[in-house]
Design a protein around this motif. Structure first.
Motif, PDB file in Angstrom:
ATOM      1  N   GLU A  28       2.729  -2.682  -3.922  1.00 28.97           N
ATOM      2  CA  GLU A  28       1.850  -2.787  -2.661  1.00 28.97           C
ATOM      3  C   GLU A  28       0.238  -3.187  -3.187  1.00 28.97           C
ATOM      4  O   GLU A  28      -0.783  -3.559  -2.307  1.00 28.97           O
ATOM      5  CB  GLU A  28       1.418  -1.213  -2.328  1.00 28.97           C
ATOM      6  CG  GLU A  28       2.665  -0.731  -1.753  1.00 28.97           C
ATOM      7  CD  GLU A  28       2.575   0.815  -1.231  1.00 28.97           C
ATOM      8  OE1 GLU A  28       1.418   1.507  -1.500  1.00 28.97           O
ATOM      9  OE2 GLU A  28       3.437   1.119  -0.382  1.00 28.97           O
ATOM     10  N   SER A  29       0.056  -3.461  -4.367  1.00 26.54           N
ATOM     11  CA  SER A  29      -1.151  -3.966  -5.052  1.00 26.54           C
ATOM     12  C   SER A  29      -0.908  -5.524  -5.246  1.00 26.54           C
ATOM     13  O   SER A  29      -2.033  -6.117  -5.621  1.00 26.54           O
ATOM     14  CB  SER A  29      -1.654  -3.352  -6.493  1.00 26.54           C
ATOM     15  OG  SER A  29      -1.763  -1.946  -6.233  1.00 26.54           O
ATOM     16  N   ASP A  30      -0.013  -6.204  -5.201  1.00 31.05           N
ATOM     17  CA  ASP A  30       0.458  -7.641  -5.375  1.00 31.05           C
ATOM     18  C   ASP A  30       0.060  -8.368  -4.145  1.00 31.05           C
ATOM     19  O   ASP A  30       1.124  -8.342  -3.263  1.00 31.05           O
ATOM     20  CB  ASP A  30       1.682  -7.758  -6.201  1.00 31.05           C
ATOM     21  CG  ASP A  30       2.233  -9.066  -6.609  1.00 31.05           C
ATOM     22  OD1 ASP A  30       1.365  -9.851  -6.080  1.00 31.05           O
ATOM     23  OD2 ASP A  30       3.073  -9.363  -7.214  1.00 31.05           O
ATOM     24  N   HIS A  36       6.140  -8.398   2.682  1.00 35.44           N
ATOM     25  CA  HIS A  36       7.091  -7.222   2.672  1.00 35.44           C
ATOM     26  C   HIS A  36       6.508  -6.251   3.366  1.00 35.44           C
ATOM     27  O   HIS A  36       7.380  -5.272   4.153  1.00 35.44           O
ATOM     28  CB  HIS A  36       7.519  -6.883   1.216  1.00 35.44           C
ATOM     29  CG  HIS A  36       8.368  -7.994   0.600  1.00 35.44           C
ATOM     30  ND1 HIS A  36       9.632  -8.317   0.852  1.00 35.44           N
ATOM     31  CD2 HIS A  36       8.109  -8.471  -0.280  1.00 35.44           C
ATOM     32  CE1 HIS A  36      10.143  -9.376   0.170  1.00 35.44           C
ATOM     33  NE2 HIS A  36       9.056  -9.695  -0.765  1.00 35.44           N
ATOM     34  N   LEU A  37       5.291  -5.924   3.483  1.00 35.34           N
ATOM     35  CA  LEU A  37       4.774  -4.752   4.134  1.00 35.34           C
ATOM     36  C   LEU A  37       4.151  -4.880   5.486  1.00 35.34           C
ATOM     37  O   LEU A  37       3.826  -3.864   6.076  1.00 35.34           O
ATOM     38  CB  LEU A  37       3.374  -4.118   3.039  1.00 35.34           C
ATOM     39  CG  LEU A  37       3.663  -4.256   1.854  1.00 35.34           C
ATOM     40  CD1 LEU A  37       2.370  -3.736   0.885  1.00 35.34           C
ATOM     41  CD2 LEU A  37       4.895  -3.329   1.387  1.00 35.34           C
ATOM     42  N   LEU A  38       4.046  -6.047   5.939  1.00 34.18           N
ATOM     43  CA  LEU A  38       3.595  -6.460   7.296  1.00 34.18           C
ATOM     44  C   LEU A  38       4.395  -5.896   8.424  1.00 34.18           C
ATOM     45  O   LEU A  38       5.762  -5.874   8.298  1.00 34.18           O
ATOM     46  CB  LEU A  38       3.309  -7.762   7.590  1.00 34.18           C
ATOM     47  CG  LEU A  38       2.284  -8.548   6.609  1.00 34.18           C
ATOM     48  CD1 LEU A  38       2.663  -9.993   6.825  1.00 34.18           C
ATOM     49  CD2 LEU A  38       1.073  -7.856   6.779  1.00 34.18           C
ATOM     50  N   ARG A 268      11.820  -4.288   7.114  1.00 31.79           N
ATOM     51  CA  ARG A 268      12.495  -4.151   5.923  1.00 31.79           C
ATOM     52  C   ARG A 268      14.188  -4.446   5.993  1.00 31.79           C
ATOM     53  O   ARG A 268      14.998  -3.781   5.356  1.00 31.79           O
ATOM     54  CB  ARG A 268      12.516  -2.366   5.644  1.00 31.79           C
ATOM     55  CG  ARG A 268      11.128  -1.874   5.315  1.00 31.79           C
ATOM     56  CD  ARG A 268      11.327  -0.083   5.235  1.00 31.79           C
ATOM     57  NE  ARG A 268       9.922   0.281   5.021  1.00 31.79           N
ATOM     58  CZ  ARG A 268       9.325   1.573   5.232  1.00 31.79           C
ATOM     59  NH1 ARG A 268      10.648   2.534   5.456  1.00 31.79           N
ATOM     60  NH2 ARG A 268       8.347   1.807   4.836  1.00 31.79           N
ATOM     61  N   GLU A 269      14.254  -5.411   6.952  1.00 37.05           N
ATOM     62  CA  GLU A 269      15.549  -5.859   7.083  1.00 37.05           C
ATOM     63  C   GLU A 269      15.559  -7.384   6.809  1.00 37.05           C
ATOM     64  O   GLU A 269      14.534  -8.009   7.322  1.00 37.05           O
ATOM     65  CB  GLU A 269      16.194  -5.891   8.584  1.00 37.05           C
ATOM     66  CG  GLU A 269      17.681  -6.077   8.632  1.00 37.05           C
ATOM     67  CD  GLU A 269      18.043  -5.898  10.016  1.00 37.05           C
ATOM     68  OE1 GLU A 269      19.282  -6.032  10.401  1.00 37.05           O
ATOM     69  OE2 GLU A 269      16.997  -5.805  11.009  1.00 37.05           O
TER      70      GLU A 269
END
Length: 302
Positions: A28-30, A36-38, A268-269
Protein backbone atom coordinates in the motif's frame (compact mmCIF):
# COMPACT_ATOMS: atom_id res chain seq x y z
CA UNK A 1 15.62 -36.15 2.20
CA UNK A 2 12.92 -38.72 2.99
CA UNK A 3 9.33 -38.30 1.76
CA UNK A 4 8.17 -37.64 5.33
CA UNK A 5 10.83 -34.98 5.85
CA UNK A 6 10.05 -33.35 2.51
CA UNK A 7 6.35 -33.25 3.36
CA UNK A 8 7.13 -31.60 6.71
CA UNK A 9 9.25 -28.93 5.02
CA UNK A 10 6.51 -28.26 2.45
CA UNK A 11 3.89 -27.93 5.17
CA UNK A 12 6.02 -25.47 7.13
CA UNK A 13 6.68 -23.37 4.02
CA UNK A 14 3.09 -23.14 2.88
CA UNK A 15 1.53 -22.57 6.30
CA UNK A 16 2.79 -18.98 6.56
CA UNK A 17 4.33 -17.65 3.37
CA UNK A 18 4.82 -14.10 4.66
CA UNK A 19 4.02 -11.69 7.48
CA UNK A 20 0.68 -10.14 6.54
CA UNK A 21 0.95 -6.72 8.16
CA UNK A 22 4.46 -6.18 6.80
CA UNK A 23 3.40 -7.11 3.30
CA UNK A 24 0.25 -4.96 3.48
CA UNK A 25 2.29 -1.92 4.46
CA UNK A 26 4.82 -2.51 1.68
CA UNK A 27 2.20 -2.91 -1.03
CA UNK A 28 0.00 0.00 0.00
CA UNK A 29 3.06 2.28 0.24
CA UNK A 30 4.37 1.43 -3.23
CA UNK A 31 3.11 3.95 -5.85
CA UNK A 32 3.76 1.50 -8.68
CA UNK A 33 1.22 -0.92 -7.21
CA UNK A 34 -1.56 1.54 -6.43
CA UNK A 35 -3.67 0.36 -9.36
CA UNK A 36 -4.39 -2.84 -7.43
CA UNK A 37 -6.11 -0.77 -4.74
CA UNK A 38 -8.29 1.41 -6.96
CA UNK A 39 -12.07 0.95 -6.92
CA UNK A 40 -13.51 -0.96 -9.84
CA UNK A 41 -16.79 0.10 -11.39
CA UNK A 42 -18.71 -3.12 -11.84
CA UNK A 43 -20.98 -3.47 -14.86
CA UNK A 44 -24.74 -3.80 -14.57
CA UNK A 45 -25.61 -7.13 -12.88
CA UNK A 46 -25.65 -9.88 -15.45
CA UNK A 47 -28.81 -11.66 -16.48
CA UNK A 48 -29.01 -15.40 -16.04
CA UNK A 49 -28.32 -16.06 -19.72
CA UNK A 50 -25.15 -13.98 -19.63
CA UNK A 51 -24.02 -15.64 -16.40
CA UNK A 52 -24.37 -19.04 -18.03
CA UNK A 53 -22.41 -17.85 -21.05
CA UNK A 54 -19.68 -16.52 -18.77
CA UNK A 55 -19.48 -19.82 -16.90
CA UNK A 56 -19.23 -21.72 -20.18
CA UNK A 57 -16.43 -19.42 -21.31
CA UNK A 58 -14.60 -20.03 -18.03
CA UNK A 59 -14.96 -23.79 -18.44
CA UNK A 60 -13.66 -23.59 -22.01
CA UNK A 61 -10.64 -21.58 -20.85
CA UNK A 62 -9.78 -24.21 -18.24
CA UNK A 63 -10.30 -26.97 -20.80
CA UNK A 64 -7.73 -25.36 -23.08
CA UNK A 65 -5.44 -24.80 -20.10
CA UNK A 66 -5.41 -28.50 -19.27
CA UNK A 67 -4.90 -29.44 -22.92
CA UNK A 68 -1.79 -27.24 -23.03
CA UNK A 69 -0.47 -28.81 -19.85
CA UNK A 70 -1.47 -32.38 -20.66
CA UNK A 71 2.11 -33.67 -20.56
CA UNK A 72 4.39 -33.56 -17.56
CA UNK A 73 3.38 -32.46 -14.08
CA UNK A 74 2.40 -28.81 -14.15
CA UNK A 75 1.12 -28.96 -10.56
CA UNK A 76 3.12 -30.60 -7.81
CA UNK A 77 1.41 -32.83 -5.28
CA UNK A 78 0.10 -30.81 -2.34
CA UNK A 79 1.48 -33.05 0.40
CA UNK A 80 1.41 -30.15 2.85
CA UNK A 81 -2.39 -30.46 3.04
CA UNK A 82 -2.14 -33.53 5.28
CA UNK A 83 -0.16 -31.45 7.75
CA UNK A 84 -2.43 -28.42 7.52
CA UNK A 85 -5.64 -30.46 7.68
CA UNK A 86 -4.90 -33.48 9.92
CA UNK A 87 -8.62 -34.32 10.04
CA UNK A 88 -8.16 -35.91 6.62
CA UNK A 89 -6.07 -38.69 8.11
CA UNK A 90 -7.15 -38.74 11.75
CA UNK A 91 -10.56 -40.35 11.24
CA UNK A 92 -10.29 -44.07 11.74
CA UNK A 93 -13.58 -45.16 10.18
CA UNK A 94 -14.42 -45.12 6.48
CA UNK A 95 -15.01 -41.54 5.32
CA UNK A 96 -15.95 -39.78 2.09
CA UNK A 97 -14.53 -36.67 0.47
CA UNK A 98 -15.60 -34.45 -2.42
CA UNK A 99 -12.71 -32.65 -4.10
CA UNK A 100 -14.09 -29.66 -6.01
CA UNK A 101 -12.01 -28.63 -9.01
CA UNK A 102 -9.62 -31.56 -8.84
CA UNK A 103 -7.50 -30.58 -11.84
CA UNK A 104 -4.87 -33.23 -12.51
CA UNK A 105 -5.18 -34.77 -9.04
CA UNK A 106 -2.46 -32.88 -7.18
CA UNK A 107 -4.70 -32.62 -4.11
CA UNK A 108 -6.33 -36.04 -4.37
CA UNK A 109 -3.14 -38.11 -4.62
CA UNK A 110 -1.62 -37.24 -1.22
CA UNK A 111 -5.02 -37.66 0.46
CA UNK A 112 -5.50 -41.14 -0.99
CA UNK A 113 -1.98 -42.09 0.08
CA UNK A 114 -2.33 -40.59 3.54
CA UNK A 115 -5.71 -42.14 4.41
CA UNK A 116 -6.28 -45.74 3.28
CA UNK A 117 -9.90 -45.62 4.51
CA UNK A 118 -11.11 -42.59 2.58
CA UNK A 119 -13.23 -42.65 -0.58
CA UNK A 120 -12.76 -39.66 -2.87
CA UNK A 121 -15.28 -38.22 -5.32
CA UNK A 122 -13.55 -35.65 -7.52
CA UNK A 123 -15.13 -33.24 -9.99
CA UNK A 124 -13.89 -30.71 -12.50
CA UNK A 125 -15.41 -28.66 -15.31
CA UNK A 126 -12.74 -29.98 -17.68
CA UNK A 127 -12.91 -33.50 -19.12
CA UNK A 128 -9.23 -33.14 -20.01
CA UNK A 129 -8.36 -32.52 -16.36
CA UNK A 130 -10.40 -35.54 -15.23
CA UNK A 131 -8.70 -37.75 -17.80
CA UNK A 132 -5.31 -36.55 -16.59
CA UNK A 133 -6.24 -37.10 -12.94
CA UNK A 134 -7.58 -40.56 -13.64
CA UNK A 135 -4.40 -41.52 -15.47
CA UNK A 136 -2.16 -40.12 -12.73
CA UNK A 137 -4.07 -41.89 -9.97
CA UNK A 138 -5.47 -45.14 -11.36
CA UNK A 139 -2.46 -45.91 -13.56
CA UNK A 140 0.06 -44.92 -10.89
CA UNK A 141 2.20 -47.07 -8.63
CA UNK A 142 -0.57 -47.38 -6.03
CA UNK A 143 -3.27 -48.28 -8.56
CA UNK A 144 -4.49 -51.36 -6.69
CA UNK A 145 -5.18 -49.28 -3.58
CA UNK A 146 -6.70 -46.30 -5.38
CA UNK A 147 -8.94 -47.56 -8.16
CA UNK A 148 -11.85 -48.52 -5.88
CA UNK A 149 -11.55 -45.36 -3.77
CA UNK A 150 -11.34 -42.70 -6.51
CA UNK A 151 -14.46 -41.66 -8.43
CA UNK A 152 -14.04 -38.71 -10.86
CA UNK A 153 -16.99 -37.02 -12.55
CA UNK A 154 -17.61 -33.99 -14.75
CA UNK A 155 -19.39 -31.06 -13.06
CA UNK A 156 -19.41 -27.26 -13.11
CA UNK A 157 -20.70 -26.78 -9.58
CA UNK A 158 -20.91 -22.98 -9.83
CA UNK A 159 -23.41 -23.20 -12.67
CA UNK A 160 -25.30 -26.49 -12.48
CA UNK A 161 -24.73 -27.60 -8.89
CA UNK A 162 -23.79 -31.12 -7.87
CA UNK A 163 -25.54 -34.27 -9.14
CA UNK A 164 -28.34 -35.61 -6.97
CA UNK A 165 -26.59 -38.92 -6.38
CA UNK A 166 -24.32 -37.05 -3.94
CA UNK A 167 -27.26 -35.83 -1.84
CA UNK A 168 -30.79 -36.07 -3.23
CA UNK A 169 -33.55 -33.50 -2.68
CA UNK A 170 -35.37 -35.54 -0.04
CA UNK A 171 -32.20 -35.94 2.01
CA UNK A 172 -31.38 -32.25 1.72
CA UNK A 173 -34.90 -31.32 2.88
CA UNK A 174 -34.34 -33.32 6.04
CA UNK A 175 -31.39 -31.12 7.02
CA UNK A 176 -31.89 -29.14 10.22
CA UNK A 177 -32.01 -25.33 10.05
CA UNK A 178 -28.58 -23.92 9.43
CA UNK A 179 -26.73 -22.19 12.25
CA UNK A 180 -24.78 -19.05 11.54
CA UNK A 181 -21.64 -17.95 13.29
CA UNK A 182 -18.47 -16.03 12.61
CA UNK A 183 -15.82 -17.23 10.24
CA UNK A 184 -12.05 -16.97 10.28
CA UNK A 185 -9.16 -17.78 8.01
CA UNK A 186 -5.48 -16.92 7.70
CA UNK A 187 -3.73 -14.46 5.44
CA UNK A 188 -1.53 -15.29 2.44
CA UNK A 189 -2.99 -18.23 0.53
CA UNK A 190 -6.03 -18.35 2.78
CA UNK A 191 -6.62 -21.60 4.63
CA UNK A 192 -9.97 -22.19 6.24
CA UNK A 193 -11.46 -25.08 8.19
CA UNK A 194 -15.22 -24.82 8.52
CA UNK A 195 -17.98 -26.93 9.95
CA UNK A 196 -21.42 -27.68 8.55
CA UNK A 197 -24.26 -27.95 11.03
CA UNK A 198 -27.07 -29.82 9.34
CA UNK A 199 -28.66 -33.22 9.83
CA UNK A 200 -29.02 -36.16 7.48
CA UNK A 201 -30.78 -39.52 7.69
CA UNK A 202 -29.39 -42.53 5.92
CA UNK A 203 -31.17 -43.34 2.68
CA UNK A 204 -30.63 -45.57 -0.30
CA UNK A 205 -31.53 -42.85 -2.82
CA UNK A 206 -28.01 -41.36 -2.92
CA UNK A 207 -24.63 -41.73 -1.22
CA UNK A 208 -25.96 -39.53 1.57
CA UNK A 209 -23.55 -36.64 1.31
CA UNK A 210 -19.85 -36.52 2.14
CA UNK A 211 -17.77 -36.03 5.28
CA UNK A 212 -15.31 -33.60 3.69
CA UNK A 213 -15.29 -31.09 0.86
CA UNK A 214 -11.95 -29.72 -0.34
CA UNK A 215 -11.71 -26.48 -2.32
CA UNK A 216 -8.02 -25.94 -3.04
CA UNK A 217 -7.37 -22.97 -5.35
CA UNK A 218 -10.81 -23.51 -6.91
CA UNK A 219 -13.09 -20.75 -5.67
CA UNK A 220 -10.75 -18.03 -6.96
CA UNK A 221 -11.40 -19.30 -10.50
CA UNK A 222 -15.14 -18.64 -10.10
CA UNK A 223 -16.60 -15.24 -10.91
CA UNK A 224 -17.48 -13.45 -7.61
CA UNK A 225 -21.21 -13.22 -8.39
CA UNK A 226 -21.33 -17.03 -8.70
CA UNK A 227 -19.37 -17.70 -5.50
CA UNK A 228 -22.33 -17.63 -3.06
CA UNK A 229 -24.23 -20.25 -5.07
CA UNK A 230 -21.09 -22.37 -5.41
CA UNK A 231 -20.43 -22.37 -1.66
CA UNK A 232 -24.07 -23.12 -0.89
CA UNK A 233 -23.82 -26.15 -3.16
CA UNK A 234 -20.84 -27.40 -1.15
CA UNK A 235 -22.76 -26.92 2.09
CA UNK A 236 -25.73 -28.88 0.73
CA UNK A 237 -23.77 -32.11 0.22
CA UNK A 238 -21.98 -32.17 3.60
CA UNK A 239 -22.96 -34.66 6.28
CA UNK A 240 -23.73 -33.33 9.80
CA UNK A 241 -20.44 -32.29 11.34
CA UNK A 242 -18.82 -32.34 7.90
CA UNK A 243 -15.82 -30.15 7.16
CA UNK A 244 -15.01 -27.92 4.22
CA UNK A 245 -11.27 -27.45 3.80
CA UNK A 246 -10.41 -24.27 1.93
CA UNK A 247 -7.16 -22.85 0.61
CA UNK A 248 -6.83 -20.12 -1.98
CA UNK A 249 -5.10 -16.93 -3.03
CA UNK A 250 -4.91 -14.14 -0.46
CA UNK A 251 -4.85 -10.40 -1.02
CA UNK A 252 -1.41 -9.10 -2.07
CA UNK A 253 -0.17 -12.55 -3.00
CA UNK A 254 2.75 -12.32 -5.43
CA UNK A 255 0.55 -13.86 -8.11
CA UNK A 256 -1.77 -10.87 -7.78
CA UNK A 257 1.01 -8.30 -7.89
CA UNK A 258 2.31 -9.69 -11.18
CA UNK A 259 -0.93 -8.82 -12.98
CA UNK A 260 -0.74 -5.70 -15.15
CA UNK A 261 -3.44 -2.99 -14.87
CA UNK A 262 -5.28 -4.05 -18.02
CA UNK A 263 -5.75 -7.56 -16.59
CA UNK A 264 -8.18 -6.29 -13.95
CA UNK A 265 -11.73 -7.42 -14.71
CA UNK A 266 -13.22 -6.68 -11.29
CA UNK A 267 -12.34 -5.63 -7.77
CA UNK A 268 -9.49 -7.96 -6.77
CA UNK A 269 -10.31 -10.04 -9.82
CA UNK A 270 -7.99 -10.57 -12.79
CA UNK A 271 -8.06 -12.35 -16.14
CA UNK A 272 -4.99 -14.16 -17.46
CA UNK A 273 -4.09 -14.04 -21.13
CA UNK A 274 -5.42 -17.60 -21.55
CA UNK A 275 -8.90 -16.58 -20.37
CA UNK A 276 -8.72 -18.14 -16.88
CA UNK A 277 -9.64 -15.84 -14.04
CA UNK A 278 -8.34 -15.43 -10.49
CA UNK A 279 -9.80 -13.65 -7.47
CA UNK A 280 -7.77 -12.68 -4.39
CA UNK A 281 -9.50 -12.96 -1.02
CA UNK A 282 -9.35 -10.83 2.09
CA UNK A 283 -10.44 -12.06 5.52
CA UNK A 284 -13.78 -10.29 5.48
CA UNK A 285 -14.78 -11.59 2.06
CA UNK A 286 -14.07 -15.21 2.97
CA UNK A 287 -15.83 -14.84 6.30
CA UNK A 288 -18.97 -13.34 4.77
CA UNK A 289 -19.18 -15.82 1.90
CA UNK A 290 -19.07 -18.91 4.09
CA UNK A 291 -21.11 -17.43 6.91
CA UNK A 292 -24.04 -16.67 4.64
CA UNK A 293 -23.90 -20.16 3.16
CA UNK A 294 -24.52 -21.64 6.63
CA UNK A 295 -21.05 -22.59 7.80
CA UNK A 296 -19.80 -22.01 11.33
CA UNK A 297 -16.31 -21.21 12.51
CA UNK A 298 -13.88 -23.90 13.66
CA UNK A 299 -10.63 -22.60 15.11
CA UNK A 300 -7.50 -24.54 14.20
CA UNK A 301 -3.89 -24.37 15.31
CA UNK A 302 -1.67 -23.37 12.37
Amino acid sequence: MSRAAAAAVAAEYHSKDFQWETLKHEIESDPSLQYHLLPFISPIPQQQQRQQQEAEEDAQAWKLFHIRHSTGRFFKERRYLLKEFPELVSRGELSTLLEVGCGNGSTVLPILRGNKEIIVYACDCSDEALEKANKEIVDGTDAASFKHRFHPFHCDFSLHGFPKWLACDSCQKSFLPKQYNSFSDVESENEVLVNASHSWKESGCCIGGVDFVTMIFTLSAVSPHRMPTAITECFSVLNPGGLLLFRDYGLYDMTMLRFEPHKRVGFREYMRSDGTRSYFFCLETVRDLFLHAGFIEVLTQL
